[in-house]
Design an enzyme around this catalytic site. Structure first.
Site, short mmCIF file in Angstrom:
data_model
loop_
_atom_site.label_atom_id
_atom_site.label_comp_id
_atom_site.label_asym_id
_atom_site.label_seq_id
_atom_site.Cartn_x
_atom_site.Cartn_y
_atom_site.Cartn_z
N CYS A 121 4.04 14.23 -7.47
CA CYS A 121 2.96 14.66 -8.11
C CYS A 121 3.51 15.67 -9.40
CB CYS A 121 1.86 15.62 -7.50
SG CYS A 121 2.24 16.73 -6.50
N1 LIG Z 1 -1.18 15.83 -1.52
C1 LIG Z 1 -0.80 15.52 -2.68
O1 LIG Z 1 -0.98 15.86 -3.65
C2 LIG Z 1 0.70 14.37 -2.72
C3 LIG Z 1 1.34 14.08 -1.57
N2 LIG Z 1 2.40 13.21 -1.63
C4 LIG Z 1 3.13 12.74 -0.40
O2 LIG Z 1 2.26 11.89 0.41
C5 LIG Z 1 2.54 11.76 1.65
C6 LIG Z 1 0.99 12.32 2.29
O3 LIG Z 1 0.47 13.35 1.86
P1 LIG Z 1 -0.81 13.85 1.96
O4 LIG Z 1 -1.73 12.91 2.05
O5 LIG Z 1 -0.99 15.14 1.20
O6 LIG Z 1 -0.75 14.56 3.62
P2 LIG Z 1 -1.69 14.82 4.57
O7 LIG Z 1 -1.05 15.90 5.64
O8 LIG Z 1 -2.97 15.22 3.91
O9 LIG Z 1 -1.97 13.50 5.63
C7 LIG Z 1 -0.93 12.89 6.42
C8 LIG Z 1 -1.37 11.75 7.25
O10 LIG Z 1 -0.22 11.12 7.97
C9 LIG Z 1 -0.76 10.93 9.31
N3 LIG Z 1 0.15 10.84 9.91
C10 LIG Z 1 1.17 12.07 10.51
N4 LIG Z 1 1.87 11.62 11.25
C11 LIG Z 1 1.96 10.27 11.51
C12 LIG Z 1 2.59 9.45 12.01
N5 LIG Z 1 3.78 9.55 12.70
N6 LIG Z 1 2.27 8.05 11.92
C13 LIG Z 1 1.28 7.76 11.11
N7 LIG Z 1 0.40 8.73 10.59
C14 LIG Z 1 0.79 9.83 10.64
C15 LIG Z 1 -1.91 12.33 9.32
O11 LIG Z 1 -2.90 11.81 10.34
P3 LIG Z 1 -2.43 12.57 12.08
O12 LIG Z 1 -1.79 13.66 11.85
O13 LIG Z 1 -3.91 12.76 12.52
O14 LIG Z 1 -1.73 11.37 12.86
C16 LIG Z 1 -2.64 12.18 8.00
O15 LIG Z 1 -3.33 10.92 8.21
C17 LIG Z 1 3.08 13.06 1.96
O16 LIG Z 1 4.84 12.27 2.14
C18 LIG Z 1 3.23 13.81 0.62
O17 LIG Z 1 4.68 14.47 0.42
C19 LIG Z 1 2.71 12.65 -2.85
C20 LIG Z 1 2.38 13.11 -4.09
C21 LIG Z 1 1.23 13.82 -4.11
C1 LIG Z 2 0.84 22.44 -3.90
C2 LIG Z 2 1.79 21.84 -3.05
O1 LIG Z 2 2.16 22.30 -2.19
N1 LIG Z 2 2.52 20.55 -3.62
C3 LIG Z 2 3.43 20.22 -2.75
C4 LIG Z 2 4.03 18.75 -3.67
C5 LIG Z 2 3.17 17.66 -3.24
C6 LIG Z 2 4.00 16.00 -3.77
O2 LIG Z 2 3.77 15.62 -4.75
O3 LIG Z 2 4.60 15.63 -2.91
P1 LIG Z 2 6.15 15.23 -2.09
O4 LIG Z 2 7.16 15.16 -3.21
O5 LIG Z 2 6.07 15.93 -1.15
O6 LIG Z 2 5.58 13.77 -2.06
C7 LIG Z 2 4.70 20.63 -2.70
O7 LIG Z 2 5.26 21.49 -3.48
O8 LIG Z 2 5.61 20.71 -1.85
#
Ligand SMILES: NC(=O)C1=CN([C@@H]2O[C@H](COP(=O)(O)OP(=O)(O)OC[C@H]3O[C@@H](n4cnc5c(N)ncnc54)[C@H](OP(=O)(O)O)[C@@H]3O)[C@@H](O)[C@H]2O)C=CC1
Ligand SMILES: CC(=O)N[C@@H](CCC(=O)OP(=O)(O)O)C(=O)O
Length: 346
Positions: free
Chosen positions: A159
């Site tokens: 992000c």
């Molecule tokens: N949040 C953000 O703003 C951003 C996030 N990202 C990246 O996107 C990805 C997801 O982030 P985010 O949505 O915030 O994460 P969350 O923690 O909100 O969600 C993670 C999801 O993965 C599931 N999960 C965990 N372990 C497994 C597994 N072994 N197999 C299948 N499903 C699994 C969890 O459910 P359960 O544990 O119940 O199985 C849950 O549905 C991460 O890699 C993050 O770094 C990238 C950009 C921005």
């Molecule tokens: C506020 C906050 O905690 N933000 C996350 C970044 C989320 C993101 O972009 O995720 P990935 O690069 O992990 O996919 C962090 O700093 O780790």
């Protein structure tokens, strides 16, 4: 217009996963198939809308636990899988999904670097698929569109890097940056950036506004690698749910003017539906309020022609342009679909 790209989302109960499911469900040329959580998930078999009440009546699909059987069957009924899972989980799942003939859009950092040596230091694990790293395409949609169109594995950017690279790349590509000086990036994110799982760091009473990951955050090498120039990056956690503002201070090459910087942005983003350019002269500035709930990236800039510095500002919704929205943009490119959600009414 007719297309029906069958999509699965793994990690669908998380913050980015549910946004993906919602975008897919409304996409006129996609259909939402399986929505998965881990095999042992406490949320297995619950309707997605039970966890995210905003989608009641819209996303009532039950969450399937990702058993070996469920995993093996994904390829028979889908064209593309979106991985909204933690970095190392994505590195384990992606090769097996590719082997099933699927296209993979990975939202994690598991495939954002060609160099496997980055992983132990910045991600805390040794990468098990160094050869696959070389085949992944970095999904910064406005900049890598041609490569994304033929990629089977897209590494959707982080992000903070999405916001920051969107602001810096037009100047870098136009040769307007002083290459001897590190751009200095200060960015603030809402708490959804840390994911849905509870932790002390992101609990309501603990968050105010503070920097973290100083000189060691994994997005510092991500921005530097995909810019082609090292930066100093300091993220901050703010006490609001979603959105990012990234403010970047740069030293410009000799004698660069405000007009040249403006021209670089206009050239870079001519015709882009996603990126919106702010007219500084009209006193506007990008803000979280203007982008939350959208897949836009808003950009503004101002040059101090006396000192030769510029301040650049980018605002995005971390869950949309910073994750799910950009993943859909990449899938649109990959499968030749319309520019939903920015073209169709949402
Ligand atoms: N949040 C953000 O703003 C951003 C996030 N990202 C990246 O996107 C990805 C997801 O982030 P985010 O949505 O915030 O994460 P969350 O923690 O909100 O969600 C993670 C999801 O993965 C599931 N999960 C965990 N372990 C497994 C597994 N072994 N197999 C299948 N499903 C699994 C969890 O459910 P359960 O544990 O119940 O199985 C849950 O549905 C991460 O890699 C993050 O770094 C990238 C950009 C921005
Ligand atoms: C506020 C906050 O905690 N933000 C996350 C970044 C989320 C993101 O972009 O995720 P990935 O690069 O992990 O996919 C962090 O700093 O780790």
């Amino acid at each position: 217009m007719t297309q029906n790209i069958r999509c699965a989302v793994i990690g669908a109960s998380g913050y980015t996963g549910v946004e993906l499911a919602a975008l897919i469900a409304r996409h006129p040329q996609m259909s939402l198939g399986g929505v998965y959580v881990s095999e042992a998930s406490l949320d297995a078999n619950k309707p997605l809308s039970q966890l995210h009440g905003r989608f009641l009546g819209l996303l009532d699909t039950p969450l399937t636990p990702l058993s070996e059987e469920a995993f093996a069957a994904i390829g028979t009924s889908h064209d593309v899988v979106f991985l909204a899972t933690e970095h190392q989980v994505s590195t384990q799942l992606a090769p097996k999904l590719l082997a099933q003939g699927l296209v993979v859009m990975d939202l994690s950092g598991g495939f954002r670097f060609a160099d496997a040596d980055i992983y132990p230091q910045y991600y805390g694990f040794d990468h098990a698929e160094p050869e696959l790293l070389k085949k992944a395409v970095y999904g910064l949609a406005e900049w890598n569109a041609e490569s994304i169109k033929t990629a089977n594995l897209v590494a959707v950017p982080g992000c903070y890097p999405t916001a920051t690279l969107s602001a810096l790349k037009p100047l870098k590509e136009a040769g307007l940056l002083d290459t001897q000086q590190y751009p200095v990036v200060n960015a603030v994110s809402g708490v959804t950036g840390a994911g849905r799982k509870a932790s002390m760091v992101n609990s309501f009473c603990e968050v105010s506004l503070h920097p973290y990951g100083i000189l060691g955050h994994r997005h510092q090498p991500e921005i530097g690698t995909h810019l082609g120039q090292d930066v100093i990056f300091t993220p901050h956690l703010g006490n609001f749910p979603r959105g990012i503002v990234s403010t970047v201070t740069v030293k410009l090459a000799s004698d660069v003017t405000q007009a040249q910087v403006t021209e670089a942005y206009q050239n870079a983003y001519a015709g882009s539906k996603c990126v919106r350019l702010y007219d500084e002269m009209a006193g506007q500035s990008p803000s979280i309020k203007n982008v939350v709930g959208t897949s836009h990236c808003d950009l503004g800039w101002k040059v101090d022609e006396t000192s030769g510095h510029a301040v650049l500002v980018a605002a995005i919704d971390n869950l949309l342009k910073g994750a799910a929205g950009q993943a859909i943009q990449c899938a649109n490119l990959r499968f030749g679909l319309i520019d939903f959600p920015l073209e169709a009414a949402s």
